[in-house]
Write a protein that holds these residues in place. Sequence first.
Motif, mmCIF file in Angstrom:
data_model
loop_
_atom_site.group_PDB
_atom_site.id
_atom_site.type_symbol
_atom_site.label_atom_id
_atom_site.label_comp_id
_atom_site.label_asym_id
_atom_site.label_seq_id
_atom_site.Cartn_x
_atom_site.Cartn_y
_atom_site.Cartn_z
ATOM 1 N N GLU A 145 0.832 -1.197 0.000
ATOM 2 C CA GLU A 145 0.000 0.000 0.000
ATOM 3 C C GLU A 145 0.869 1.250 0.000
ATOM 4 N N TYR A 146 0.198 2.358 -0.205
ATOM 5 C CA TYR A 146 0.895 3.640 -0.135
ATOM 6 C C TYR A 146 1.145 4.017 1.316
ATOM 7 N N THR A 147 2.308 4.598 1.572
ATOM 8 C CA THR A 147 2.629 5.007 2.939
ATOM 9 C C THR A 147 1.606 6.009 3.469
ATOM 10 N N HIS A 148 1.137 6.894 2.596
ATOM 11 C CA HIS A 148 0.092 7.863 2.938
ATOM 12 C C HIS A 148 -1.057 7.664 1.956
ATOM 13 N N GLY A 159 7.985 17.057 -8.558
ATOM 14 C CA GLY A 159 9.101 16.666 -9.410
ATOM 15 C C GLY A 159 9.901 15.502 -8.889
ATOM 16 N N LYS A 160 9.721 15.135 -7.627
ATOM 17 C CA LYS A 160 10.400 13.987 -7.053
ATOM 18 C C LYS A 160 9.398 12.858 -6.833
ATOM 19 N N PRO A 161 9.868 11.586 -6.875
ATOM 20 C CA PRO A 161 8.936 10.468 -6.703
ATOM 21 C C PRO A 161 8.129 10.592 -5.409
ATOM 22 N N GLY A 162 6.848 10.381 -5.554
ATOM 23 C CA GLY A 162 5.948 10.486 -4.407
ATOM 24 C C GLY A 162 4.721 11.289 -4.761
ATOM 25 N N GLN A 184 -3.720 1.950 -8.362
ATOM 26 C CA GLN A 184 -3.810 0.569 -7.924
ATOM 27 C C GLN A 184 -3.023 -0.370 -8.822
ATOM 28 N N ALA A 185 -2.925 -0.035 -10.110
ATOM 29 C CA ALA A 185 -2.106 -0.842 -11.017
ATOM 30 C C ALA A 185 -0.626 -0.753 -10.629
ATOM 31 N N TYR A 186 -0.206 0.405 -10.142
ATOM 32 C CA TYR A 186 1.187 0.550 -9.708
ATOM 33 C C TYR A 186 1.473 -0.314 -8.482
ATOM 34 N N LEU A 187 0.521 -0.381 -7.531
ATOM 35 C CA LEU A 187 0.700 -1.260 -6.366
ATOM 36 C C LEU A 187 0.814 -2.716 -6.796
ATOM 37 N N PRO A 345 10.020 1.158 -3.804
ATOM 38 C CA PRO A 345 9.977 2.535 -4.320
ATOM 39 C C PRO A 345 9.485 3.509 -3.261
ATOM 40 N N ALA A 346 9.814 4.766 -3.447
ATOM 41 C CA ALA A 346 9.419 5.806 -2.491
ATOM 42 C C ALA A 346 7.901 5.878 -2.406
ATOM 43 N N GLY A 347 7.404 5.980 -1.175
ATOM 44 C CA GLY A 347 5.967 6.108 -0.955
ATOM 45 C C GLY A 347 5.220 4.806 -0.871
ATOM 46 N N ILE A 348 5.892 3.664 -1.002
ATOM 47 C CA ILE A 348 5.258 2.347 -0.966
ATOM 48 C C ILE A 348 5.765 1.595 0.259
ATOM 49 N N ALA A 349 4.874 0.870 0.930
ATOM 50 C CA ALA A 349 5.233 0.113 2.129
ATOM 51 C C ALA A 349 4.555 -1.247 2.099
#
Length: 630
Positions: A145-148, A159-162, A184-187, A345-349
């Motif tokens: 899931e997404y961290t937030h 401009g930065k990942p997230g 959701q496809a990215y997750l 990746p950044a923002g994913i946990a």
Amino acid sequence: MMESLITSSVRSRWLVLFITLVVAMAGAWQLNLLPIDVTPDITNKQVQINTLVPSLTPVEIEKRVTFPIETALAGLDGVENVRSISRNGFSQVTAIFKESANLYFMRQQVTERLVRARQDLPEGVTPQMGPVSTGLGEVFHYSVEYTHPEGKGAPVKDGKPGWQSDGSFLTEQGERLRDNVAKQAYLRTVQDWIVRPQLRTTPGVADVDSLGGYVKQYVVEADPAKMAAYGISFAELGTALEEANVSVGANYIRRSGESYLVRADGRVRTQDELTRAVVTSRNGVPITVGQITKVNIGGELRTGVASRDGYETVVGSALMLVGANSRTVAAAVGDKLKEIGRILPAGIAVVPTLDRSQLVGATINTVAKNLTEGALLVVVVLFALLGNWRAAMIAALVIPLSLLMSAIGMNSLHISGNLMSLGALDFGLIIDGAVIIVENSLRRLAERQHREGRTLVLKERLEEVVASSREMLRPTIYGQLVIFLVFLPCLTFQGVEGKMFSPMVITLMLALVSAFVLSLTFVPALIAVLMSGPVSEKEVKIITVTKSRYEPWLRRAVARPWPFINAGLGVLVLAGTGAEVQKPLATVVIGGLITSTILTLFVLPAITGLVLRRRRFNDSAKLETRIESL
């Protein structure tokens, strides 16, 4: 043979104690290796064959896929039955094998049959066998899931990942995810291409399932008006999309003794690359996909969704191999997820949601607590009734030793420790033989000491221990044999009942055999070592009071047996009439103990008195002897 074993154990008492210590250490090591689970795995041996054909209806699936596969498996040696499911675009055939069959050999046989069946299946259809797991093989669940979620509370750095200030999510590949489907496809992509491949390398893991999200696809929505204006057909568009996603190798160039590979990589990696792909040209001007279509990130048709705390996520399930240790596999999966979490990746946990090792740990604590409380209760009762702390300790030591010896047999027979197998250990049955040998030895040592008028020397003490153990040999054997015969029919259970109750019965029998061996070897040897000083054998107060209260009723039962026999029959009738009423297990057990105690103390002496009367047993001295023995 048994008598010589007792004699040898007493004479070589220190050797017996040393061997017992070595066996106990081996048992402790085996207990640490014992597979621990919550319940026995009752799943039968089976192989599932799954086939996906999205274009076929359930009737066509049954005729063109399911039936040919079932026919191919027919007559396979070791298969008990075959069942199947035919749904829209999906076929599942399950082959059930005999319990004696080798699962991996049977999977090889099924693979060979499937190779023959492919000629009867539709073109391009490839059946896949399910993982080597069971219905109870899910040992770990986690959420990608997404961290937030939805960007709430997330630090925004455009401009930065997230998460971005416009509510979109920028991936490390530079794709900007704007709608929920793309997010959701990215997750799901992270789960299928980063988490799952690494998790499958964990020892003991058969496979990893994914649920939720969308399998990423690029959706090309054609504009018929623009296509007609440029004179482009749908066939040309489809051909152009295929040709825009190719990778071609053009051999190599040799220069100065070195070879340089030449290749053209035209595979589509981003949405923008697909948009810029050329379909055709008009008057030397290229017509791109973006000019006549709208390209979006989408996903294939899904049949399930997953969520956590109200937010949609992707859930992964780690499946354990058949026969693996669920505690160690779940712990290994948890450790692996921690490693994977550092490279996401950044923002994913990755958030663990179900860990079988925690449940197994709670089960171990429950079983350990019950066994400890039961052992302490037995020790207290032994001390209260025997009145000698050394004798109580000797009998109580049989409990942990028999448990450690049972662990060796459980590992040898591939029986896991669970609530059914370990929770069924009855310490009262286990130490029965040890108690009667200890009590009889205590009595004979005290009587011999009283006759001699002094403390016994070593030779006299050893003689009394051997003699007392021999006296109790026959009751010990009879008692263990009766218990074995009671549980023996449980080993004939088949199917689910056999998988559920056989481990319990085998574990109990292993404990009984261990306790029986200890009663004939360890217990006499330890009595000969510890009972070296003055020994006094006297009845504790509770026994004295119970005897004084019980003796008048015993005489009445022997003198007038029929009222007690009729009362016992009445108790049995009442128990039979209430058998259909559902009651708590504790109530049933306590009621059974009370009933058996009443029958033993009153009905059996009454029957004995009736037999004595029918045999015209009128000798008062002999009658008193029988009553005293009762």
